[in-house]
Design a protein around this motif. Structure first.
Motif, PDB file in Angstrom:
ATOM      1  N   GLN A   1       0.826  -1.206   0.000  1.00 58.50           N
ATOM      2  CA  GLN A   1       0.000   0.000   0.000  1.00 58.50           C
ATOM      3  C   GLN A   1       0.862   1.259   0.000  1.00 58.50           C
ATOM      4  O   GLN A   1       0.531   2.248  -0.655  1.00 58.50           O
ATOM      5  CB  GLN A   1      -0.954  -0.001   1.193  1.00 58.50           C
ATOM      6  CG  GLN A   1      -2.070  -1.004   1.056  1.00 58.50           C
ATOM      7  CD  GLN A   1      -2.897  -1.154   2.329  1.00 58.50           C
ATOM      8  OE1 GLN A   1      -2.539  -0.652   3.389  1.00 58.50           O
ATOM      9  NE2 GLN A   1      -4.008  -1.865   2.219  1.00 58.50           N
ATOM     10  N   LEU A   2       1.981   1.229   0.741  1.00 58.95           N
ATOM     11  CA  LEU A   2       2.889   2.371   0.738  1.00 58.95           C
ATOM     12  C   LEU A   2       3.371   2.655  -0.681  1.00 58.95           C
ATOM     13  O   LEU A   2       3.322   3.786  -1.158  1.00 58.95           O
ATOM     14  CB  LEU A   2       4.089   2.116   1.647  1.00 58.95           C
ATOM     15  CG  LEU A   2       5.219   3.145   1.488  1.00 58.95           C
ATOM     16  CD1 LEU A   2       4.898   4.409   2.253  1.00 58.95           C
ATOM     17  CD2 LEU A   2       6.543   2.573   1.894  1.00 58.95           C
TER      18      LEU A   2
ATOM     19  N   GLU B   1       2.049   1.607  -3.577  1.00 59.27           N
ATOM     20  CA  GLU B   1       0.930   1.954  -4.465  1.00 59.27           C
ATOM     21  C   GLU B   1       0.417   3.375  -4.221  1.00 59.27           C
ATOM     22  O   GLU B   1      -0.090   4.019  -5.137  1.00 59.27           O
ATOM     23  CB  GLU B   1      -0.204   0.945  -4.291  1.00 59.27           C
ATOM     24  CG  GLU B   1       0.147  -0.426  -4.831  1.00 59.27           C
ATOM     25  CD  GLU B   1      -0.845  -1.506  -4.423  1.00 59.27           C
ATOM     26  OE1 GLU B   1      -1.803  -1.215  -3.660  1.00 59.27           O
ATOM     27  OE2 GLU B   1      -0.664  -2.665  -4.858  1.00 59.27           O
ATOM     28  N   SER B   2       0.569   3.877  -2.999  1.00 58.19           N
ATOM     29  CA  SER B   2       0.088   5.224  -2.692  1.00 58.19           C
ATOM     30  C   SER B   2       1.034   6.312  -3.195  1.00 58.19           C
ATOM     31  O   SER B   2       0.703   7.489  -3.151  1.00 58.19           O
ATOM     32  CB  SER B   2      -0.124   5.382  -1.183  1.00 58.19           C
ATOM     33  OG  SER B   2       1.117   5.411  -0.506  1.00 58.19           O
ATOM     34  N   ARG B   3       2.194   5.907  -3.700  1.00 61.76           N
ATOM     35  CA  ARG B   3       3.189   6.856  -4.219  1.00 61.76           C
ATOM     36  C   ARG B   3       3.642   6.426  -5.616  1.00 61.76           C
ATOM     37  O   ARG B   3       4.813   6.141  -5.832  1.00 61.76           O
ATOM     38  CB  ARG B   3       4.384   6.908  -3.274  1.00 61.76           C
ATOM     39  CG  ARG B   3       4.040   7.528  -1.937  1.00 61.76           C
ATOM     40  CD  ARG B   3       5.138   7.249  -0.912  1.00 61.76           C
ATOM     41  NE  ARG B   3       4.948   8.008   0.300  1.00 61.76           N
ATOM     42  CZ  ARG B   3       4.074   7.705   1.247  1.00 61.76           C
ATOM     43  NH1 ARG B   3       3.296   6.667   1.124  1.00 61.76           N
ATOM     44  NH2 ARG B   3       3.960   8.455   2.327  1.00 61.76           N
TER      45      ARG B   3
END
Length: 143
Positions: A38-39, A41-43
């Protein structure tokens, strides 16, 4: 001599700074894996990549192809590592390291030694201080 060593330091993969933790089950590992994904994918535009070494055993986060965070399940412990230059190279990884550490139970000093987790090498830390800033072209995200 130190300036040359400091300048070339950013061109090679940095050394990790490992920490050992108590073993975890498959569900907990999957949860930590999802958080790391998620880290990344969020960037999407920051140059971070999620790299799975072995499903349910280890993964890494890379910054423009250079490993900056590793989580590896070894029997009977878990090893979490970040590169010594993670603060300059990929600051978001330090937040992820803190999130992962908070969810894991650390090994005590003797268990760390028995697990083969090396002490950070003083020379690596000195070279890190001498190296100064990471060039913009190898950074992921803003510091």
């Amino acid at each position: 001599m130190a300036v040359v060593a400091a300048q070339t330091r950013w061109l090679v993969p940095p050394l990790p700074s490992p920490i050992g933790f108590q073993s975890i089950n498959d569900d907990r590992f999957s949860q930590l894996r999802r958080q790391a994904m998620q880290l990344v994918e969020s960037r999407p535009r920051q140059g971070l990549q999620f790299v799975e070494e072995h499903r349910d055993a280890s993964f890494q986060i890379h910054c423009k192809g250079v490993p900056v965070l590793w989580l590896e399940r070894r029997s009977p412990h878990v090893l979490l590592q970040t590169s010594l230059d993670a603060k300059q190279r990929a600051p978001a990884v330090l937040q992820m390291r803190a999130i992962l550490q908070w969810q894991l139970e650390p090994l005590d000093y003797l268990e760390q030694v028995l697990a083969g987790v090396p002490e950070p090498v003083l020379m690596d830390r000195v070279l890190q201080m001498l190296a100064g800033e990471v060039p913009d072209g190898v950074r992921c995200g803003m510091p």
